[in-house]
Design a protein around this motif. Sequence first.
Motif, mmCIF file in Angstrom:
data_model
loop_
_atom_site.group_PDB
_atom_site.id
_atom_site.type_symbol
_atom_site.label_atom_id
_atom_site.label_comp_id
_atom_site.label_asym_id
_atom_site.label_seq_id
_atom_site.Cartn_x
_atom_site.Cartn_y
_atom_site.Cartn_z
ATOM 1 N N ALA A 181 0.821 -1.207 0.000
ATOM 2 C CA ALA A 181 0.000 0.000 0.000
ATOM 3 C C ALA A 181 0.856 1.259 0.000
ATOM 4 C CB ALA A 181 -0.904 0.003 1.228
ATOM 5 N N GLU A 221 -3.281 4.877 1.591
ATOM 6 C CA GLU A 221 -4.132 4.091 0.689
ATOM 7 C C GLU A 221 -5.185 3.296 1.441
ATOM 8 O OE1 GLU A 221 -3.765 1.478 -3.401
ATOM 9 O OE2 GLU A 221 -1.974 1.780 -2.168
ATOM 10 N N TYR A 222 -4.841 2.800 2.605
ATOM 11 C CA TYR A 222 -5.833 2.052 3.382
ATOM 12 C C TYR A 222 -7.029 2.927 3.726
ATOM 13 C CZ TYR A 222 -3.637 -2.468 4.136
ATOM 14 O OH TYR A 222 -3.151 -3.741 3.970
ATOM 15 N N PHE A 259 -4.140 -7.652 5.652
ATOM 16 C CA PHE A 259 -5.027 -6.598 5.144
ATOM 17 C C PHE A 259 -6.184 -6.334 6.106
ATOM 18 C CE2 PHE A 259 -8.757 -5.232 2.763
ATOM 19 C CZ PHE A 259 -8.268 -4.160 2.037
ATOM 20 N N ALA A 301 -5.144 -4.691 9.360
ATOM 21 C CA ALA A 301 -4.859 -3.259 9.240
ATOM 22 C C ALA A 301 -6.125 -2.442 9.011
ATOM 23 C CB ALA A 301 -3.866 -3.027 8.098
ATOM 24 N N MET A 302 -7.147 -3.039 8.398
ATOM 25 C CA MET A 302 -8.375 -2.312 8.082
ATOM 26 C C MET A 302 -9.351 -2.249 9.256
ATOM 27 S SD MET A 302 -8.351 -1.144 4.926
ATOM 28 C CE MET A 302 -10.045 -1.005 4.376
ATOM 29 N N ALA A 338 2.168 -2.904 4.129
ATOM 30 C CA ALA A 338 0.815 -3.433 4.069
ATOM 31 C C ALA A 338 0.435 -3.821 2.650
ATOM 32 C CB ALA A 338 -0.159 -2.377 4.600
ATOM 33 N N VAL A 371 -2.115 -4.620 -0.592
ATOM 34 C CA VAL A 371 -3.430 -4.203 -1.109
ATOM 35 C C VAL A 371 -3.734 -5.009 -2.384
ATOM 36 C CG1 VAL A 371 -3.426 -1.889 -0.176
ATOM 37 C CG2 VAL A 371 -2.385 -2.292 -2.400
#
Length: 259
Positions: free
Chosen positions: A136, A140-141, A168, A171-172, A257, A259
């Motif tokens: 990422a 971007e996240y 992912f 982190a989200m 991270a 994506v």
Amino acid sequence: MGVLVDVVDYDATVARVIAAAEQRRPFILTALAVHGLMTGVSDRRHNARLNAFDMVVPDGQPVRWALNLLHEARLREWVSGPELTLRVLRRAAEQQLPVYLYGSTARTVGRLVTTLTRTVPALRIAGAEPSRFRDAEPGEYARIAKRIDASGARLVLVGLGCPRQESFVHAMRPLLAMPLLAVGAAFDYHAGLLSYAPRWMQRGGLAWLWRLVLEPRRLWRRYLVLGPRYLVRLSAQKVGLWEPSVPAPSHRPVEPAPV
């Protein structure tokens, strides 16, 4: 083996996912087979991330056997990622909860949307977005989370492959007030790109052999190297020759991270 796996069946898992979606609260889940479990065993930082999940379900007969052997869990079934996906989507359709699909390739996601629309006609697909297959970029996240939130989705299915998908959704989690489910190859199965092992092979713990025959070049290390390591560690833990440490849950974001 140091990874906290929940003793649950399909009904309990679906109920918790749908409850989180209805209540609009963060919730992350992954379905771990042997390969996913061993990524945690071999990487302590990733292990700590897995232990921060709201739910880790036993995907595959060998993981179910291990829970029953080590902890007398008395599980009668495992929780397959593809089957869990279908059951969650059917309940989401009943409750009118829109779903967002994230991951895999544009071709796979396109086929998946077509198949799910036919299989679960009442399902509302709020959006679908393929993976970028890279790390990422800064911010971007947050941008991905904003797109998902703006779509009206109440549930996200993630198919990035292990361990990228676990990283992912981990982190989200702070960015979305909804469940994120790391369901791995479920995208490929429901898109019609992978075929299921015969039921007798699944019950005999041989689904890995079916996958190996279908994709030997890609999966040989996963099954011929990690599989024996799994059995050795499992045996050592059972007879008391090895006692795993259990890393404390970590909520620190993944760097870099995916994506």
